[in-house]
Enzyme design. Structure first.
Site, PDB file in Angstrom:
ATOM      1  N   GLU A   6       3.522  -7.236  -1.555  1.00  0.00           N
ATOM      2  CA  GLU A   6       3.067  -7.085   0.190  1.00  0.00           C
ATOM      3  C   GLU A   6       2.104  -7.487   0.027  1.00  0.00           C
ATOM      4  OE1 GLU A   6       4.801  -3.602   2.135  1.00  0.00           O
ATOM      5  OE2 GLU A   6       6.885  -3.920   1.096  1.00  0.00           O
ATOM      6  N   GLU A  15       7.470   1.721  -2.692  1.00  0.00           N
ATOM      7  CA  GLU A  15       6.085   2.738  -2.484  1.00  0.00           C
ATOM      8  C   GLU A  15       6.547   3.889  -2.635  1.00  0.00           C
ATOM      9  OE1 GLU A  15       3.791  -0.438   0.315  1.00  0.00           O
ATOM     10  OE2 GLU A  15       4.836   1.564   1.910  1.00  0.00           O
TER      11      GLU A  15
END
Length: 794
Positions: free
Chosen positions: A265, A192
């Site tokens: 995710e 991320e």
């Protein structure tokens, strides 16, 4: 299954307008690709055939090694064909240059068991992970370097150790790739990064480190939906992370690349922080989103499929400072102790219609045996102050503990304060909690959660000894706050009433370093309650034992204790804190031995009853805010009368992040977002995330921000804390109060930030509450105020 994907056409049609941003990645995203597994134009390809990845996250560090196979069997039985595995750099290299892949850390064995159980593996080696893990997986010794904000950058102080880590990962796990007969299909680069930074060359450096480590399977990166564009590079395959609105996530992917659609995710629940309600996720909504992804020919990875437990002292901390609980149950479909129930069944039933031709689900593995343990007393104690190690560090002014080669634990500071009038003792910073004693009597506490670094001291007719006991809870695992140096930060001063502040110097420091896995120090045990040199009922270790004839899982009831750490048979189970929501500690059966078992408890605030029982079910959602550290009453009130807003207007409907630029920049220390009404016409307000823009258009550093005032926040039905609006997580949110006794308060709702210093603000970046279009609290009309003081004390 049919290969016709109507939703795919919808997504690709929307992406077509992007034109030159559409990168044909198939077969080109890697310098080398596995001969067996490839990224095709529309599909993942295994031996040339379409593979729809149904993955679930499981952290082997959070599951006893003895239970790895059981949990992997449960993942397979839920309908998944792949397991996602994080590596935590600090878990394997706690001391620089000393790698450990043995026992509980044997990642290669975890991969072998997954392969034996018919599961593929997606590897996520970092170097940064996040994952509610200590410092996001980065090793604490990096913080010995004096620079600020160098982590996750191209600074050699970070890149060179990270390269060495990746080389070590390759040595151990490159042989486990599918190209070499193993189960690893893909490897993630970083984690991320689009949320954290904008240096695309940094991503290329991290990618090259994995290539140099002999990884030849496809490499990829993940980002939240709203950051996919920000860090995408054509050399890396991109996947999106989200917990709702899957088509929006897939549309973001289609705007930057042509290739299979994948959610890296998908959030099945959420993590818990101390002092906030236990988080729960809606199974029916999650299953509907999973089916939407599968119908669109998408792949996914559940975060978490099985959360487990953050044993030891490995738990992380949400920003700005909200420590995570030891339980990592996550409200996942496979519970903390590996239990499967209604949520698991809903996921299994929802996935089953999408199995490949000829594929069937294995039976669900049974629960491990559970035992209860009758309450037993801990009858011996050892005062913390009486058991400090003999090594003394002498320093003029306290520095972060990393400078003294202390990793974490208990740190005792001592200084002499001369005779004089009453006044205020103040430190520059305290990370994390500290208890202040004057000649052995507690005078107050310091608490980094509230930036409370001051304690009032009484007048003294003679010099006194000031002792400060500091407890490190966890390093922040998210945002620039990962530069989380611990300890008492000098200068430390004393300011008499109506006088000038004077620096306190010539400190003595002693520390109990809990080191890698929560190592117990040598202790001198005495019968009964603690009798130490500082505070007879002060911080202490306690010891007792229980006997069993047969082992099984159990949950130690810590609800009558205060705050601290638990060890069983020398193994550190983790942290507890009676403020909740977790009141129990999961003790796996393999860690219990027939006969006598020793239990040691560190309690920093003192137990109500020095007894423990083993329960058959966990307590995951019981709050006791009255047991928290004392803090001054909050009498803050907003002071907006007569002020001209820096900006006012109307947000756009929907869940998209929106930038609002002010007509002209405004300087100030505090900022108020005032909600005047909501799109749904109801009386509530919410914010998923609020960032501020500088004159250069970039977001301002928020590491020193606090909440100065909030009109109300929901603390019973959900964690609607105002801190959620500045923690960087768009999946949670601040929500005005809606439970308890009405009235709950109507518009205007106000959220006031203290920025720590005067800054120039040129705009705000507002992310509404995420979810369906009908969620409550999405702000319509708003005002923004900026000034040095927007809050006064009543």
């Amino acid at each position: 299954m049919s290969t016709y994907h109507p939703r795919r056409r919808l997504i690709q049609g929307a992406a077509a307008a992007v034109g030159s941003m559409l990168f044909p990645l198939a077969g080109k995203v890697q310098a080398a690709e596995s001969s067996r597994f490839q990224i095709g134009q529309n599909d993942f390809l295994l031996d040339g055939k379409r593979l729809q990845i149904r993955c679930g996250e499981l952290h082997f560090a959070r599951v006893p090694r003895e239970y790895w196979r059981h949990r992997l069997q449960a993942i397979k039985a839920m309908g998944l064909n792949t397991v996602c595995a994080y590596l935590f750099w600090n878990y394997h290299e706690w001391r620089e240059g000393q790698y450990d892949w043995s026992g509980q850390r044997d990642a290669a064995e975890f991969c072998r068991i997954a392969q034996q159980e018919g599961l593929w593996v997606i590897l996520r080696p970092g170097p940064y992970a996040c994952a509610e893990w200590e410092m996001g997986g980065l090793p604490w010794w990096l913080l010995k370097h004096p620079k600020d904000n160098f982590l996750r950058t191209r600074d050699d102080a970070y890149v060179q150790p990270a390269r060495r880590w990746m080389h070590e990962v390759g040595r151990v796990l490159a042989p486990m790739q599918i190209s070499q007969g193993g189960p690893i299909l893909m490897v993630q680069v970083e984690n991320e990064y689009g949320f954290f930074g904008e240096d695309l060359e940094y991503m290329r450096v991290m990618r090259q480190a994995l290539l140099d480590a002999k990884f030849d399977v496809p490499l990829f990166q993940c980002n939240p939906t709203n950051a996919v564009v920000k860090s995408h590079i054509p050399e890396l395959f991109s996947v999106a992370n989200f917990g709702s609105q899957p088509l929006a996530g897939f549309k973001a992917l289609a705007s930057v690349q042509q290739g299979p659609l994948m959610c890296g995710e998908f959030y099945s629940g959420w993590f818990d922080t101390w002092g906030a309600p236990h988080r729960r996720g809606d199974a029916s909504k999650a299953v509907a989103d999973i089916q939407t992804m599968l119908k669109a020919n998408g792949s996914f990875s559940l975060y978490m499929a099985h959360g487990g437990t953050t044993f030891g002292l490995w738990g992380g901390c949400d920003r700005p400072f909200r420590p995570d609980t030891s339980s990592y149950d996550y409200d996942a479909p496979i519970g903390e102790a590996g239990w499967t129930g209604e949520k698991f069944k809903a996921y299994r039933d929802g996935i089953q219609p999408f199995l490949a031709e000829g594929e069937s689900l294995p039976p669900v593995p049974p629960r491990m045996s559970v035992i209860e343990i009758a309450a037993f007393a801990l009858k011996e104690s050892a005062s913390v102050f009486a058991n400090l190690p003999p090594r003394v560090i002498k320093t003029t002014s306290p520095q972060p503990i990393e400078q003294y080669d202390i990793s974490r634990g208990l740190v005792a500071y001592r200084v002499t304060l001369p005779a004089g009038p009453a006044g205020v003792l103040e430190a520059a910073k305290v990370r994390d909690l500290a208890w202040v004693y004057v000649d052995g009597k507690q005078a107050g506490t310091m608490d980094t959660r509230h930036n409370r670094f001051r304690v009032e001291l009484a007048a003294r007719s003679k010099p006194v000894t000031v002792d400060i006991l500091l407890y490190t809870i966890a390093r922040v695992n998210f945002g620039v706050e990962i530069h989380d140096r611990k300890g008492l930060h000098g200068p430390v001063s004393f300011k008499p009433k109506n006088g000038q502040a004077q620096a306190l110097e010539n400190w003595e420091i002693r520390a109990i370093d809990f080191d890698v896995d929560g190592k117990l120090p040598p202790l001198a045990w005495k019968p009964g309650r603690p009798q130490g040199s500082v505070g007879s009922a002060g911080p202490a270790f306690w010891r007792g034992s229980f006997d069993v004839s047969s082992s099984g899982d159990t949950f130690l009831d810590m609800s009558t204790w205060g705050q601290g750490v638990v060890w069983v048979n020398g193994r550190c189970l983790g942290r507890y804190w009676s403020i909740g929501p977790t009141q129990t500690m999961y003790l796996p059966g393999p860690w219990i031995k027939p006969g006598r078992n020793e239990v040691v408890v560190l309690d920093l605030t003192g137990p109500q009853s020095a007894r423990i029982a083993g329960l058959s079910t966990p307590i995951l959602d019981q709050l006791h805010p009255e047991r928290d550290l004392p803090r001054p009453p909050n009498t803050a009130k907003p002071k907006l009368d007569g002020l001209t807003p820096a900006q006012e207007g109307q947000f756009q409907p929907g869940s998209a992040t929106q930038d609002v630029r002010f007509d002209k920049p405004v300087r100030g220390r505090q900022l108020c977002l005032e909600s005047l009404d909501a799109f749904d016409g109801k009386q509530f307000a919410s914010v998923a995330e609020l960032a501020l823009l500088g004159v250069d258009g970039k977001t301002l550093n928020q590491s020193s921000w606090t909440i100065a005032y909030v009109s109300s926040e929901e603390a019973n039905k959900e964690d609607g804390s105002a801190l959620n609006a500045i923690n960087g997580q768009i999946t949670d949110h601040w929500h005005s109060a809606y439970s308890g006794k009405p009235p709950f308060g109507a518009h205007p709702h106000r959220l006031i930030l203290d920025l720590g210093k005067q800054v120039e603000v040129a705009g705000i970046r507002y992310t509404p509450r995420q979810g369906a279009d009908n969620v409550t609290g999405r702000i319509r009309h708003y005002r923004v105020y900026v000034a040095d003081t927007l809050v006064v004390q009543d």
